[in-house]
Design a protein around this motif. Structure first.
Motif, short mmCIF file in Angstrom:
data_model
loop_
_atom_site.label_atom_id
_atom_site.label_comp_id
_atom_site.label_asym_id
_atom_site.label_seq_id
_atom_site.Cartn_x
_atom_site.Cartn_y
_atom_site.Cartn_z
N ILE A 242 0.84 -1.21 0.00
CA ILE A 242 0.00 0.00 0.00
C ILE A 242 0.87 1.25 0.00
N GLN A 243 1.94 1.24 0.81
CA GLN A 243 2.83 2.41 0.84
C GLN A 243 3.46 2.64 -0.53
N ALA A 244 3.83 1.57 -1.22
CA ALA A 244 4.42 1.70 -2.56
C ALA A 244 3.38 2.24 -3.54
N LEU A 245 2.16 1.71 -3.44
CA LEU A 245 1.07 2.12 -4.34
C LEU A 245 0.73 3.60 -4.18
N LEU A 246 0.73 4.08 -2.91
CA LEU A 246 0.34 5.46 -2.63
C LEU A 246 1.53 6.42 -2.59
N GLY A 247 2.74 5.88 -2.77
CA GLY A 247 3.92 6.74 -2.76
C GLY A 247 4.23 7.30 -1.38
N ILE A 248 4.02 6.50 -0.36
CA ILE A 248 4.32 6.93 1.02
C ILE A 248 5.77 6.54 1.32
N HIS A 249 6.61 7.56 1.60
CA HIS A 249 8.03 7.30 1.85
C HIS A 249 8.43 7.86 3.21
N GLU A 250 9.57 7.37 3.74
CA GLU A 250 10.14 7.88 4.98
C GLU A 250 10.24 9.41 4.90
N PRO A 251 9.96 10.15 5.96
CA PRO A 251 9.71 9.69 7.32
C PRO A 251 8.27 9.29 7.58
N TRP A 252 7.42 9.30 6.54
CA TRP A 252 6.02 8.93 6.72
C TRP A 252 5.87 7.42 6.71
N ARG A 253 4.87 6.93 7.40
CA ARG A 253 4.57 5.50 7.37
C ARG A 253 3.09 5.29 7.64
N MET A 254 2.57 4.25 7.09
CA MET A 254 1.16 3.93 7.25
C MET A 254 0.92 3.30 8.63
N VAL A 255 -0.07 3.82 9.36
CA VAL A 255 -0.40 3.25 10.66
C VAL A 255 -1.83 2.67 10.66
N GLY A 256 -2.52 2.81 9.53
CA GLY A 256 -3.87 2.29 9.43
C GLY A 256 -4.53 2.89 8.20
N ALA A 257 -5.79 2.56 8.02
CA ALA A 257 -6.56 3.12 6.90
C ALA A 257 -7.93 3.53 7.42
N ILE A 258 -8.48 4.56 6.83
CA ILE A 258 -9.83 5.00 7.23
C ILE A 258 -10.74 4.93 6.02
N ALA A 259 -11.73 4.05 6.09
CA ALA A 259 -12.75 3.98 5.04
C ALA A 259 -13.73 5.12 5.30
N MET A 260 -14.13 5.79 4.23
CA MET A 260 -14.99 6.96 4.41
C MET A 260 -15.99 7.05 3.26
N GLY A 261 -17.20 7.44 3.57
CA GLY A 261 -18.18 7.60 2.51
C GLY A 261 -19.46 8.19 3.04
N TYR A 262 -20.39 8.49 2.14
CA TYR A 262 -21.67 9.02 2.56
C TYR A 262 -22.61 7.88 2.94
N PRO A 263 -23.14 7.91 4.16
CA PRO A 263 -24.03 6.83 4.60
C PRO A 263 -25.30 6.79 3.75
N THR A 264 -25.85 5.58 3.57
CA THR A 264 -27.09 5.44 2.81
C THR A 264 -28.31 5.66 3.70
N GLY A 265 -28.09 5.71 5.02
CA GLY A 265 -29.20 5.93 5.94
C GLY A 265 -28.66 6.22 7.33
N GLU A 266 -29.56 6.36 8.26
CA GLU A 266 -29.17 6.61 9.64
C GLU A 266 -28.66 5.32 10.28
N ALA A 267 -27.53 5.40 10.96
CA ALA A 267 -27.04 4.24 11.71
C ALA A 267 -27.83 4.15 13.00
N PRO A 268 -28.17 2.92 13.42
CA PRO A 268 -28.90 2.80 14.67
C PRO A 268 -28.05 3.29 15.84
N VAL A 269 -28.67 4.00 16.77
CA VAL A 269 -27.94 4.49 17.94
C VAL A 269 -27.73 3.32 18.89
#
Ligand SMILES: Cc1cc2nc3c(=O)[nH]c(=O)nc-3n(C[C@H](O)[C@H](O)[C@H](O)COP(=O)(O)O)c2cc1C
Length: 71
Positions: free
Chosen positions: A27-54
């Protein structure tokens, strides 16, 4: 955390994931992430299709243990 809170404030749904770390090198190679940066996780993000139950919160005494010890 701040990114997740801001995403929510802007009407987006987001989810922190550490699982993609298994493909960190690729993933770091694909996204061009180089030292001193490093991947510590990923965040999926998008517009919800509805209300999430509380969902309720667990009672504090189920998730916190107070240790009262003299030092
Ligand atoms: C550091 C961290 C790493 C996480 N990694 C993953 C992951 O790899 N896959 C996953 O499904 N959820 C992962 N989670 C959990 C989700 O981000 C989220 O907290 C969980 O799905 C519960 O969301 P909810 O409380 O909105 O239902 C991780 C959470 C944290 C704090």
């Amino acid at each position: 955390m701040t990114l997740l809170l801001q995403a929510h404030a802007e009407g987006l749904g987001a989810c922190m994931m550490a699982g993609p770390i298994v493909a960190k090198t690729e993933i770091q190679a694909l996204l061009g992430i180089h030292e001193p940066w490093r991947m510590v996780g990923a965040i999926a993000m998008g517009y919800p299709t509805g209300e999430a139950p509380v969902r309720g919160r667990k009672p504090v005494d189920r998730v916190v243990q107070w240790i009262d010890e003299e030092i």
